[in-house]
Scaffold this active site. Structure first.
Site, PDB file in Angstrom:
ATOM      1  N   THR A  45       1.295  -3.838   5.813  1.00 48.49           N
ATOM      2  CA  THR A  45       1.934  -5.129   6.124  1.00 48.49           C
ATOM      3  C   THR A  45       1.688  -5.592   7.554  1.00 48.49           C
ATOM      4  OG1 THR A  45       3.943  -3.901   6.661  1.00 48.49           O
ATOM      5  CG2 THR A  45       3.817  -4.865   4.440  1.00 48.49           C
ATOM      6  N   GLY A  65      -0.764  -4.828  11.520  1.00 46.72           N
ATOM      7  CA  GLY A  65      -1.659  -4.065  12.389  1.00 46.72           C
ATOM      8  C   GLY A  65      -2.891  -3.502  11.696  1.00 46.72           C
ATOM      9  N   ARG A 112       7.214  -1.820   3.468  1.00 50.20           N
ATOM     10  CA  ARG A 112       8.611  -2.086   3.096  1.00 50.20           C
ATOM     11  C   ARG A 112       8.933  -3.577   3.120  1.00 50.20           C
ATOM     12  NH1 ARG A 112      11.085   1.396   7.732  1.00 50.20           N
ATOM     13  NH2 ARG A 112       9.328   0.262   8.645  1.00 50.20           N
ATOM     14  N   ARG A 113       8.115  -4.381   3.796  1.00 50.16           N
ATOM     15  CA  ARG A 113       8.446  -5.806   3.920  1.00 50.16           C
ATOM     16  C   ARG A 113       7.839  -6.572   2.745  1.00 50.16           C
ATOM     17  NH1 ARG A 113       7.046  -6.127  10.268  1.00 50.16           N
ATOM     18  NH2 ARG A 113       5.731  -4.377   9.648  1.00 50.16           N
ATOM     19  N   ASP A 143       9.787   3.323   1.237  1.00 48.12           N
ATOM     20  CA  ASP A 143       9.883   3.928   2.559  1.00 48.12           C
ATOM     21  C   ASP A 143       9.247   5.309   2.440  1.00 48.12           C
ATOM     22  OD1 ASP A 143      10.788   5.362   4.851  1.00 48.12           O
ATOM     23  OD2 ASP A 143      12.493   4.004   5.033  1.00 48.12           O
ATOM     24  N   SER A 191      -4.127   9.672  16.381  1.00 51.49           N
ATOM     25  CA  SER A 191      -3.992   8.918  17.635  1.00 51.49           C
ATOM     26  C   SER A 191      -4.567   9.760  18.759  1.00 51.49           C
ATOM     27  CB  SER A 191      -2.506   8.650  17.925  1.00 51.49           C
ATOM     28  OG  SER A 191      -2.319   8.127  19.225  1.00 51.49           O
ATOM     29  N   TYR A 244       6.577  11.564  19.862  1.00 50.15           N
ATOM     30  CA  TYR A 244       5.499  10.812  19.195  1.00 50.15           C
ATOM     31  C   TYR A 244       4.209  11.635  19.260  1.00 50.15           C
ATOM     32  CZ  TYR A 244       2.010   7.336  17.981  1.00 50.15           C
ATOM     33  OH  TYR A 244       0.957   6.694  17.376  1.00 50.15           O
ATOM     34  N   LYS A 300       1.871  13.198  16.181  1.00 53.69           N
ATOM     35  CA  LYS A 300       0.431  12.943  15.984  1.00 53.69           C
ATOM     36  C   LYS A 300      -0.391  14.231  16.141  1.00 53.69           C
ATOM     37  CE  LYS A 300       0.402   8.654  14.706  1.00 53.69           C
ATOM     38  NZ  LYS A 300      -0.125   8.276  13.380  1.00 53.69           N
ATOM     39  N   LEU A 349      -5.379   2.674  22.574  1.00 48.42           N
ATOM     40  CA  LEU A 349      -4.485   1.500  22.554  1.00 48.42           C
ATOM     41  C   LEU A 349      -5.014   0.385  21.652  1.00 48.42           C
ATOM     42  CD1 LEU A 349      -3.866   1.723  26.356  1.00 48.42           C
ATOM     43  CD2 LEU A 349      -2.000   1.710  24.677  1.00 48.42           C
TER      44      LEU A 349
END
Ligand code: NDP
Ligand code: 8X3
Length: 251
Positions: free
Chosen positions: A11, A13, A34-35, A58, A138, A151, A155, A183
């Site tokens: 949804t 990015g 989820r959206r 989810d 990442s 975080y 990863k 990034l």
């Protein structure tokens, strides 16, 4: 015949850009998030290119994941490509000040959610003797940076799971690889800073960040190599970035 790709976190990015790219390249798509309104919009928008179905769950809820996968129409059940992309950072705090809700979110979504989605699809890939899994890691899975603590741990776990999956699925001929971006300008920082858009925008100011389409191109390249080629672990940063803590910015 078109291959079927399932993308988590479609949804926004990187997942959203990948959905657009793969739709144009004639993959049949299972788009997850989820959206619901975004999933509905995407389904309509991409219908001109390919067949799309959507799943709303989810990734933290293992029952919801299983039920969603079982609910897939028969002609969408044979998934060839799994793109484990759903995930986020929640907060950027010293370890002594971090919130346990943020820690839970990152470990539950980025690590356990990835496992919950992967296992049933892997079992089906083994049966079908066909499959390619892309795990979105990442640079935070390759090095730790101040306040990145949990975080980065999540990863690093993705990095370990990527290696473990590749080993365990080697006997089944299933390809597994990770793409580890630096990034990328997405909603990532808006989520990390809980809607503080000004703070989020600062992250990408003064240099040209990677765009989600850059990662989508790399995912498409990776999954369209000949069968004997497996891109196992790839790190990609903006040219302005040399490490998690070194970014050349204009004044
Ligand atoms: P975005 O915030 O733009 O997208 C995150 C996606 O994950 C959304 O589609 C969101 O969908 C989905 N998602 C988040 N939580 C859940 C959940 N609990 N259940 C289901 N889906 C969820 O960020 P990015 O596109 O940047 O992030 C995608 C991946 O790339 C993440 O794994 C991130 O860690 C990684 N990454 C990002 C980098 C960056 O700089 N942006 C760099 C390196 C890696 P919805 O809210 O609809 O559920
Ligand atoms: C996202 C990149 O540097 O914000 O994984 O951790 S970073």
């Amino acid at each position: 015949m078109s291959q079927i790709a399932l993308i988590t976190g479609a949804t926004s990015g990187i997942g959203l850009a990948t959905a657009h790219k793969l739709a144009k390249e004639n993959f049949k798509l299972i788009l997850c998030g989820r959206r619901q309104e975004r999933l509905d919009g995407l389904k309509t928008e991409l219908a001109t290119h390919t067949e799309v179905t959507t799943l709303n769950f989810d990734v933290r809820d293992q029952n919801a994941v299983n039920e969603a996968l079982i609910s897939l129409p028969d002609h969408f059940k044979t998934i060839s490509v799994l793109i484990n992309n759903a995930g986020n950072a929640h907060g950027l705090d010293f370890i002594q000040e971090g919130s346990s809700q943020d820690w839970d979110a990152m470990l539950d979504i980025n690590v356990k959610g990835l496992l919950y989605v992967s296992q049933p699809i892997i079992q089906q890939m083994i049966k079908n003797k066909d499959g390619h899994i892309i795990n979105i890691g990442s640079t935070a899975g390759k090095e730790v940076y101040p306040k990145g603590n949990v975080y980065c741990a999540s990863k690093h776990a993705v990095d370990a799971i990527n290696q473990g999956m590749r080993m365990d699925l080697n006997q089944h001929g299933i390809r597994v690889g990770a793409i580890n971006p630096g990034l990328v300008e997405t909603e990532f920082s808006k989520v990390r800073f809980k809607g503080d858009d000004e703070r989020a925008d600062q992250v990408y100011k003064g240099f040209k960040a990677l765009q989600p389409e850059d990662i989508a191109d790399i995912i498409h390249f990776t999954i369209t190599r000949p069968y004997h080629v497996n891109i196992a672990d790839l790190v990609v940063m903006p040219t302005a970035q040399a490490s998690s803590t070194m970014v050349k910015k204009s004044d």
